[in-house]
Design a protein around this motif. Structure first.
Motif, PDB file in Angstrom:
ATOM      1  N   LEU A  66     -18.271  54.553 -36.346  1.00  0.00           N
ATOM      2  CA  LEU A  66     -18.337  54.854 -37.781  1.00  0.00           C
ATOM      3  C   LEU A  66     -19.741  54.678 -38.346  1.00  0.00           C
ATOM      4  CD1 LEU A  66     -15.044  53.170 -39.034  1.00  0.00           C
ATOM      5  CD2 LEU A  66     -15.402  55.521 -38.253  1.00  0.00           C
ATOM      6  N   GLY A  67     -20.584  53.921 -37.673  1.00  0.00           N
ATOM      7  CA  GLY A  67     -21.968  53.776 -38.077  1.00  0.00           C
ATOM      8  C   GLY A  67     -22.155  53.052 -39.395  1.00  0.00           C
ATOM      9  N   GLU A  68     -22.780  53.717 -40.342  1.00  0.00           N
ATOM     10  CA  GLU A  68     -23.115  53.114 -41.635  1.00  0.00           C
ATOM     11  C   GLU A  68     -21.887  52.539 -42.337  1.00  0.00           C
ATOM     12  OE1 GLU A  68     -25.956  52.638 -43.148  1.00  0.00           O
ATOM     13  OE2 GLU A  68     -27.354  53.752 -41.884  1.00  0.00           O
ATOM     14  N   ALA A  69     -20.775  53.268 -42.282  1.00  0.00           N
ATOM     15  CA  ALA A  69     -19.565  52.804 -42.960  1.00  0.00           C
ATOM     16  C   ALA A  69     -19.093  51.472 -42.388  1.00  0.00           C
ATOM     17  CB  ALA A  69     -18.465  53.856 -42.832  1.00  0.00           C
ATOM     18  N   ALA A  70     -19.244  51.294 -41.063  1.00  0.00           N
ATOM     19  CA  ALA A  70     -18.843  50.029 -40.442  1.00  0.00           C
ATOM     20  C   ALA A  70     -19.834  48.919 -40.766  1.00  0.00           C
ATOM     21  CB  ALA A  70     -18.719  50.210 -38.932  1.00  0.00           C
TER      22      ALA A  70
ATOM     23  N   ARG B  84     -22.427  53.502 -28.687  1.00  0.00           N
ATOM     24  CA  ARG B  84     -23.081  54.746 -28.298  1.00  0.00           C
ATOM     25  C   ARG B  84     -24.589  54.649 -28.558  1.00  0.00           C
ATOM     26  NH1 ARG B  84     -20.651  60.043 -30.834  1.00  0.00           N
ATOM     27  NH2 ARG B  84     -18.861  59.254 -29.662  1.00  0.00           N
ATOM     28  N   PRO B  85     -25.397  54.583 -27.505  1.00  0.00           N
ATOM     29  CA  PRO B  85     -26.853  54.533 -27.693  1.00  0.00           C
ATOM     30  C   PRO B  85     -27.325  55.708 -28.553  1.00  0.00           C
ATOM     31  CG  PRO B  85     -26.286  54.075 -25.412  1.00  0.00           C
ATOM     32  CD  PRO B  85     -25.012  54.523 -26.080  1.00  0.00           C
ATOM     33  N   GLY B  86     -28.209  55.405 -29.500  1.00  0.00           N
ATOM     34  CA  GLY B  86     -28.743  56.433 -30.371  1.00  0.00           C
ATOM     35  C   GLY B  86     -27.922  56.697 -31.610  1.00  0.00           C
ATOM     36  N   ALA B  87     -26.756  56.051 -31.728  1.00  0.00           N
ATOM     37  CA  ALA B  87     -25.890  56.316 -32.878  1.00  0.00           C
ATOM     38  C   ALA B  87     -25.748  55.112 -33.796  1.00  0.00           C
ATOM     39  CB  ALA B  87     -24.506  56.752 -32.397  1.00  0.00           C
ATOM     40  N   ALA B  88     -26.550  54.089 -33.591  1.00  0.00           N
ATOM     41  CA  ALA B  88     -26.414  52.879 -34.405  1.00  0.00           C
ATOM     42  C   ALA B  88     -27.104  53.055 -35.759  1.00  0.00           C
ATOM     43  CB  ALA B  88     -27.017  51.688 -33.678  1.00  0.00           C
ATOM     44  N   PRO B  89     -26.562  52.458 -36.810  1.00  0.00           N
ATOM     45  CA  PRO B  89     -27.205  52.514 -38.124  1.00  0.00           C
ATOM     46  C   PRO B  89     -28.438  51.614 -38.160  1.00  0.00           C
ATOM     47  CG  PRO B  89     -25.306  51.066 -38.212  1.00  0.00           C
ATOM     48  CD  PRO B  89     -25.300  51.676 -36.847  1.00  0.00           C
ATOM     49  N   ALA B  90     -29.295  51.832 -39.142  1.00  0.00           N
ATOM     50  CA  ALA B  90     -30.483  50.989 -39.308  1.00  0.00           C
ATOM     51  C   ALA B  90     -30.066  49.607 -39.790  1.00  0.00           C
ATOM     52  CB  ALA B  90     -31.436  51.634 -40.310  1.00  0.00           C
ATOM     53  N   ALA B  91     -30.731  48.584 -39.276  1.00  0.00           N
ATOM     54  CA  ALA B  91     -30.413  47.203 -39.655  1.00  0.00           C
ATOM     55  C   ALA B  91     -30.860  46.933 -41.087  1.00  0.00           C
ATOM     56  CB  ALA B  91     -31.100  46.233 -38.705  1.00  0.00           C
ATOM     57  N   ARG B  92     -30.097  46.107 -41.784  1.00  0.00           N
ATOM     58  CA  ARG B  92     -30.466  45.639 -43.116  1.00  0.00           C
ATOM     59  C   ARG B  92     -29.633  44.401 -43.438  1.00  0.00           C
ATOM     60  NH1 ARG B  92     -27.926  50.510 -43.716  1.00  0.00           N
ATOM     61  NH2 ARG B  92     -25.913  50.555 -44.795  1.00  0.00           N
ATOM     62  N   ARG B  93     -29.970  43.738 -44.516  1.00  0.00           N
ATOM     63  CA  ARG B  93     -29.289  42.523 -44.962  1.00  0.00           C
ATOM     64  C   ARG B  93     -29.224  41.473 -43.843  1.00  0.00           C
ATOM     65  NH1 ARG B  93     -24.213  42.971 -45.811  1.00  0.00           N
ATOM     66  NH2 ARG B  93     -23.776  45.116 -45.222  1.00  0.00           N
ATOM     67  N   ARG B  94     -30.252  41.422 -43.035  1.00  0.00           N
ATOM     68  CA  ARG B  94     -30.360  40.455 -41.927  1.00  0.00           C
ATOM     69  C   ARG B  94     -29.240  40.598 -40.895  1.00  0.00           C
ATOM     70  NH1 ARG B  94     -29.174  35.865 -43.499  1.00  0.00           N
ATOM     71  NH2 ARG B  94     -28.548  36.271 -45.659  1.00  0.00           N
ATOM     72  N   ILE B  95     -28.610  41.737 -40.885  1.00  0.00           N
ATOM     73  CA  ILE B  95     -27.565  41.991 -39.889  1.00  0.00           C
ATOM     74  C   ILE B  95     -28.217  42.361 -38.559  1.00  0.00           C
ATOM     75  CG2 ILE B  95     -25.644  43.519 -39.255  1.00  0.00           C
ATOM     76  CD1 ILE B  95     -25.095  43.847 -42.267  1.00  0.00           C
ATOM     77  N   ARG B  96     -27.788  41.712 -37.492  1.00  0.00           N
ATOM     78  CA  ARG B  96     -28.229  42.095 -36.151  1.00  0.00           C
ATOM     79  C   ARG B  96     -27.493  43.375 -35.746  1.00  0.00           C
ATOM     80  NH1 ARG B  96     -26.517  38.866 -32.095  1.00  0.00           N
ATOM     81  NH2 ARG B  96     -24.953  37.826 -33.406  1.00  0.00           N
ATOM     82  N   VAL B  97     -28.232  44.404 -35.408  1.00  0.00           N
ATOM     83  CA  VAL B  97     -27.639  45.662 -34.970  1.00  0.00           C
ATOM     84  C   VAL B  97     -27.942  45.836 -33.484  1.00  0.00           C
ATOM     85  CG1 VAL B  97     -27.676  48.180 -35.185  1.00  0.00           C
ATOM     86  CG2 VAL B  97     -27.759  46.740 -37.237  1.00  0.00           C
ATOM     87  N   LEU B  98     -26.893  45.850 -32.688  1.00  0.00           N
ATOM     88  CA  LEU B  98     -27.019  45.924 -31.242  1.00  0.00           C
ATOM     89  C   LEU B  98     -26.154  47.066 -30.716  1.00  0.00           C
ATOM     90  CD1 LEU B  98     -26.532  42.109 -30.575  1.00  0.00           C
ATOM     91  CD2 LEU B  98     -28.721  43.318 -30.674  1.00  0.00           C
TER      92      LEU B  98
END
Length: 299
Positions: A210-214, A228-242
């Protein structure tokens, strides 16, 4: 031997079963007589040309369950006739596991679970390793809240089970008709598709991509794990995005097999097709809505 391949990218009708030489195992490799092989979304992506390889004959299939048929040099710990499962990693390859025989690195194999049949065992390698890697990346302490999107799917359902085993409090996001399914897998709470949890969660395992919505459902400083590599949303609010990236790992796979045999990990098969009907298996995959893995069998 027979093998399912694509010579021209496109829909399920592009999948052909052709005759090819039986492969020989090299040093460190094992040949497996294939009894069952999962048909995964990545196979549909390979067939459609997402990973490239135009102009090549590409073999399909990543998962395998079967028996050791031949052993290459420098292989220890495997025996001819042993039931095994394994992950044949790689999108663009001349032969995959949708074939009568497949050659894999010995390090990619584990003894097959004894408590399930070959079609069920064939669900485990790719989906199980993907789910396990994603849960590991969450790296949250016991008692933390986690939302698993796509929880009724094969990877999402395995992730729910593994997250619960890790001591996490799991909310499952899936279609309204799947609430009983995901609760049976161990989810404490349920959110129907299109709704949101009452409070932000410590982490999201985004099996539905779901990306950004999730990401919006994660508290500040939490963690988002994509599949899915390449489909992750940009990190913000100090959230670790892996983003997890699966790998052939026989040792890790063996630990998942132990969970299956202990009754702690349920493997779900939706439909089975003989290898000769590989194109129909791809059509079933493309139709969507399966609540288990589509599997090819040797019959």
């Amino acid at each position: 031997m027979r093998a399912a391949v694509v010579d021209v990218f496109g829909g399920p009708e592009r999948v052909e079963v052709v005759r090819v030489p039986v492969p020989r195992p090299g040093p460190g490799q094992v040949r497996v007589r294939v009894r069952a092989a999962g048909v995964n979304p990545v196979d549909g992506a390979v067939r459609a040309g997402v990973f490239g390889g135009e102009g090549q004959r590409i073999g399909l299939g990543w998962d395998v369950a079967g028996e050791v048929d031949a052993i290459g040099a420098d292989v220890v710990g495997r025996a001819v006739g042993e039931r095994v499962v394994g992950l044949h990693y790689g999108a663009v390859k001349p032969l995959g596991t949708h074939a009568e025989y497949a050659v894999l690195d010995a390090s990619a194999l584990a003894a097959a679970p004894v408590s399930v049949d070959d079609p069920a065992a064939a669900v485990l390698p790719l989906s199980g390793l993907t789910a396990a890697r994603a849960v590991d990346l969450l790296a949250l302490p016991a008692g933390s809240s986690v939302l698993v999107t796509g929880a009724a799917g094969v990877v999402g359902g395995l992730a729910v089970q593994l997250a619960v085993r890790a001591g996490l409090v799991v909310t499952a996001l899936a279609g309204a008709e799947d609430e009983a399914v995901v609760r049976a897998l161990g989810a404490t709470a349920f959110v129907p598709r299109g709704a949101t949890p009452a409070e932000p969660v410590d982490g999201v395992l985004d099996a539905a991509v779901l990306g950004e919505a999730a990401l919006e459902l994660v508290r500040d400083g939490g963690v988002y794990v994509g599949l899915r590599p390449g489909a992750a949303p940009a990190a913000r609010r100090r959230i670790r995005v892996l983003v997890q990236e699966v790998a052939a790992d026989g040792a890790h796979l063996a630990r998942l097999v132990e969970l299956v045999d202990a009754g702690a990990l349920v493997l779900r098969v939706s439909d089975t097709y003989p290898l000769a009907q590989a194109h129909l298996a791809h059509a079933r995959l493309a139709k969507g809505g399966a609540r288990g893995r589509v599997v090819l069998t040797a019959a």
